[in-house]
Design a protein around this motif. Sequence first.
Motif, PDB file in Angstrom:
ATOM      1  N   HIS A  37     -13.751   2.886  21.893  1.00  0.00           N
ATOM      2  CA  HIS A  37     -14.549   4.018  22.376  1.00  0.00           C
ATOM      3  C   HIS A  37     -14.065   5.332  21.776  1.00  0.00           C
ATOM      4  CE1 HIS A  37     -17.097   6.253  25.170  1.00  0.00           C
ATOM      5  NE2 HIS A  37     -16.054   7.044  25.419  1.00  0.00           N
ATOM      6  N   PRO A  96     -16.902   8.690  20.643  1.00  0.00           N
ATOM      7  CA  PRO A  96     -17.411   8.715  22.012  1.00  0.00           C
ATOM      8  C   PRO A  96     -18.835   9.251  22.127  1.00  0.00           C
ATOM      9  CG  PRO A  96     -15.199   9.643  21.903  1.00  0.00           C
ATOM     10  CD  PRO A  96     -15.673   9.488  20.495  1.00  0.00           C
ATOM     11  N   TYR A 143     -22.406   6.721  23.639  1.00  0.00           N
ATOM     12  CA  TYR A 143     -23.286   6.987  24.781  1.00  0.00           C
ATOM     13  C   TYR A 143     -24.583   6.191  24.608  1.00  0.00           C
ATOM     14  CZ  TYR A 143     -26.200   9.608  28.087  1.00  0.00           C
ATOM     15  OH  TYR A 143     -27.044   9.976  29.108  1.00  0.00           O
ATOM     16  N   ILE A 201     -19.170   5.504  31.585  1.00  0.00           N
ATOM     17  CA  ILE A 201     -19.824   5.726  30.288  1.00  0.00           C
ATOM     18  C   ILE A 201     -21.221   5.118  30.357  1.00  0.00           C
ATOM     19  CG2 ILE A 201     -19.719   5.279  27.803  1.00  0.00           C
ATOM     20  CD1 ILE A 201     -16.659   4.697  28.297  1.00  0.00           C
ATOM     21  N   THR A 213     -23.850   2.982  29.448  1.00  0.00           N
ATOM     22  CA  THR A 213     -23.843   1.808  28.577  1.00  0.00           C
ATOM     23  C   THR A 213     -25.061   0.953  28.889  1.00  0.00           C
ATOM     24  OG1 THR A 213     -21.420   1.816  28.488  1.00  0.00           O
ATOM     25  CG2 THR A 213     -22.528  -0.245  27.915  1.00  0.00           C
TER      26      THR A 213
END
Length: 552
Positions: free
Chosen positions: A335, A339, A343, A364, A366
């Motif tokens: 990640h 980052p 997303y 996060i 996902t």
Amino acid sequence: MSGHTIDPSLYRHRDAVPVSRALISVRDKTGLLELADALAAAGVEIVSTGSTASTIREAGHAVTDVSSVTGFPESLDGRVKTLHPAVHAGILADLRLESHERQLAELDIAAFELVVVNLYPFVETVASGADTAVVIENIDIGGPALVRAAAKNHANVAIAVSPASYPQIVKALTLGGTTLAQRQRLAGEAFAHTAAYDTAVAAYFAANVGVRAEHAASASASAPASAPDEEARVDFAPTLTLDAELQHTLRYGENAHQSAAIYATPGSHGIAQATQLHGKEMSYNNYVDADAALRAAYDFTEPAVAIIKHANPCGIAVASADAADPIADAHQRAHACDPVSAYGGVIAANRVVTRAMAETVKDIFTEVVIAPGFDPEALELLRTKKNIRLLELPAGYGRDAREVKQISGGLLVQDADRFDDFSSAGWTLVAGAEADAATRADLEFAWKASRAVKSNAILLASHGASVGVGMGQVNRVDSCHLAVDRAGERARGSVAASDAFFPFADGLQVLLDAGVRAVAQPGGSIRDDEVIAAAQAANVTMYFTGERHFFH
């Protein structure tokens, strides 16, 4: 050879056909006794073979053995049982015709109104890894002949090839017989069943028997992986039939105006066979990204995580050697590569998802997490996120040996990129000093991870994690710039891998200027000397791997 032509005026209409005689021969005994109970209660004569007859008889029902119908014993270790006129005439007689009815009477043969057959487990036998002799014995001959005969004569005979069809047969017994519409549907299912079976057999021979094995042996002995012997290319069958079963339709395809569905290939153990544990329905794009993520994560034997967006990696990492929770560590490191792009991405892990990994994933956004399993606490935690899709892989996950891609007017077929010798032991040092063990490990990681990146691919790595990825560009220089930009300060001191050679020194120079300390690339450009000179001038270690990994 054409079939016989019969005057249509001679046919008598038949809709409901009462069942008075049934032939049953099944390997899958699911639902068999319930069906036998119903047939016996309806006064149906049951004719059967081998273990099927024994099972029905042990349940207390009368059974006529096929050998008593044919007057010939089951022979050749069961290879010959039902291949006899006394059986097939009873199935194929078209009783809409008085002449067929008369011939049966003259031959003293009774008609069948129901045939229940499922075939030897060929696909399952192949999937089990059985040797060739066992696989060959599981090619059914008599079964498909019975199925096709009954399906052809659906005007008079109902054919059931799956226990899923038994309930409608049982119901038909109480309603006076099977209907023509019902028999037509069953016939269609039966022909699809035998077609899929024959396709699986043909595919096995094309991929595993005879020519392929011989040529694979000679190719491995005499030719490098990068230049397979032409003789090794002759194992493609002259015709290709795809065998896949509809799983379900999807909400839409790549875009909202496109219809879509997912099909599964029998005997496979991939994402199409995964179990969804949570979340809304998978989309077409979810499947594409999740499969790409699996491809990346499962390239590694160490605990690894890949995060994918639009079929390209946002990050790939293996766990640190001293990580308390390896799969959670691998996810955090993957990640950290990008980052922002992660997303709305898809995550694949090659180990069971732990509570610690779930803790980092839950915050996060996902789309999908796919893994071989989820710890109960991890599953409970992730299920609090309404929209995340959680998929559990089937046991024995593996990619198909061949890949098929549709083009206009046809298909492209190739062996999957299963090259798995990513060791640097066979690489050629062309610039700089020999890498130490840690640098070699990073180069091997980067080289392996670059296979998951769409070409042109450049991947920067440090300590077993990607730190910058340049993908899908129409020239390698742009991919180098993109990888360096994504890495930022992390580019300095990292290592780089390129999926194909540098055609000029300019792309490599972008990496050198950013502070990359070692490079792995296939080599093979007509300007390799210029590229090597650039690496030498920067005192940077560079290896030629001798193999490329384009991914389009």
